[in-house]
Design an enzyme around this catalytic site. Structure first.
Site, PDB file in Angstrom:
ATOM      1  N   GLU A  73      72.143  32.911   9.177  1.00 20.34           N
ATOM      2  CA  GLU A  73      72.805  33.726   8.159  1.00 20.34           C
ATOM      3  C   GLU A  73      74.326  33.539   8.168  1.00 20.34           C
ATOM      4  OE1 GLU A  73      70.952  34.793   6.103  1.00 20.34           O
ATOM      5  OE2 GLU A  73      69.151  35.747   6.895  1.00 20.34           O
ATOM      6  N   HIS A  92      74.977  42.786  10.116  1.00 19.59           N
ATOM      7  CA  HIS A  92      73.729  42.647   9.354  1.00 19.59           C
ATOM      8  C   HIS A  92      72.573  42.984  10.288  1.00 19.59           C
ATOM      9  CE1 HIS A  92      70.295  41.183   7.265  1.00 19.59           C
ATOM     10  NE2 HIS A  92      70.203  40.040   7.936  1.00 19.59           N
ATOM     11  N   HIS A  94      68.261  44.575  10.691  1.00 18.03           N
ATOM     12  CA  HIS A  94      66.951  44.766  10.080  1.00 18.03           C
ATOM     13  C   HIS A  94      66.477  46.186  10.386  1.00 18.03           C
ATOM     14  CE1 HIS A  94      65.997  40.136  10.211  1.00 18.03           C
ATOM     15  NE2 HIS A  94      67.184  40.407   9.690  1.00 18.03           N
ATOM     16  N   TYR A 119      79.907  62.036   4.791  1.00 15.89           N
ATOM     17  CA  TYR A 119      80.209  60.828   5.547  1.00 15.89           C
ATOM     18  C   TYR A 119      79.588  59.588   4.931  1.00 15.89           C
ATOM     19  CZ  TYR A 119      82.902  63.081   9.143  1.00 15.89           C
ATOM     20  OH  TYR A 119      83.903  63.749   9.799  1.00 15.89           O
ATOM     21  N   HIS A 159      64.641  42.991   3.737  1.00 18.72           N
ATOM     22  CA  HIS A 159      65.406  42.290   4.774  1.00 18.72           C
ATOM     23  C   HIS A 159      66.295  43.229   5.586  1.00 18.72           C
ATOM     24  CE1 HIS A 159      67.671  38.245   5.612  1.00 18.72           C
ATOM     25  NE2 HIS A 159      67.668  39.028   6.669  1.00 18.72           N
TER      26      HIS A 159
END
Length: 212
Positions: A73, A92, A94, A119, A159
């Site tokens: 990625e 990133h 999952h 928040y 994803h």
């Protein structure tokens, strides 16, 4: 922060993320800008056992300078940095609740989660859904590029979240806020609920602008 310190910070945060169940196995990746390139977690690595020296160092053309081979990625991270020069770190994951959110039909794909908490409004703001592409697909990186000009946080369909920040701690905080709010939203989704008003959200964003 020098490169050695940056590597240690990534490894420490990665282990914390893994230990708290925000990612699993060898999923997820973290990156951080340096003065002479950028760091990204390597392919096939577990955030729970990552050693600082394993972390990949790349130049701004994506060439490997040191460390293990980078995450597949890496082009996605590079696309965000190119579109968001103010961003210095990207997370990133999952994470389960965020991924579950990406599977629900009939949500607003331009803004998946209503402003349920202050928040969330302060740290995430709007959350668009990025259409599905296979992990590592060049088309995924180019699609993320189109979104990242306007959004520092986005959710990849089937994803997981991608969140950029002015620092690694800011990116992690926003990612954790996203996951917590996704869990909250899933728990109230089939019930009547109240979200913040547009005026309340504007007041928060004016007072606490997102730095990413």
């Amino acid at each position: 922060m020098n490169e050695g310190q940056a590597r240690k910070e990534i490894a420490t945060i990665a282990k914390s993320i893994f230990d708290r169940g925000l990612t699993h196995g060898s999923t997820g990746n973290i990156s951080l800008k340096l003065s002479d390139g950028w760091l990204v977690t390597p392919t096939g690595s577990s955030m729970g056992t990552l050693e600082p020296e394993q972390i990949s160092k790349l130049d701004w053309e994506g060439n490997l300078l040191s460390g293990n081979a980078p995450s597949k990625e890496a082009p996605l991270h590079l696309a965000v940095y190119e579109e968001r020069p103010s961003s210095n770190a990207i997370v990133h994951l999952h994470s389960s609740c965020s991924v579950a959110l990406s599977l629900i039909e009939d949500l607003d794909e331009h803004d998946l989660i209503p402003p349920l908490t202050a928040y969330y409004a302060m740290r995430v703001g709007k959350l668009p859904l990025v259409p599905y592409f296979a992990p590592g697909d060049k088309a995924l990186a180019e699609t993320v590029r189109r979104f990242s000009g306007k959004h520092h946080a986005m959710l990849l369909a089937h994803h997981g979240p991608v969140v950029a920040g002015s620092s690694l701690s800011a990116a992690v905080d926003a990612t954790e806020e996203l996951e917590a709010t996704a869990k909250l939203f899933l728990s109230v989704y089939h019930h009547r609920y109240k979200s913040l008003t547009s005026d309340e959200v504007k007041e928060l964003r004016d007072k606490y602008p997102i730095k990413a």
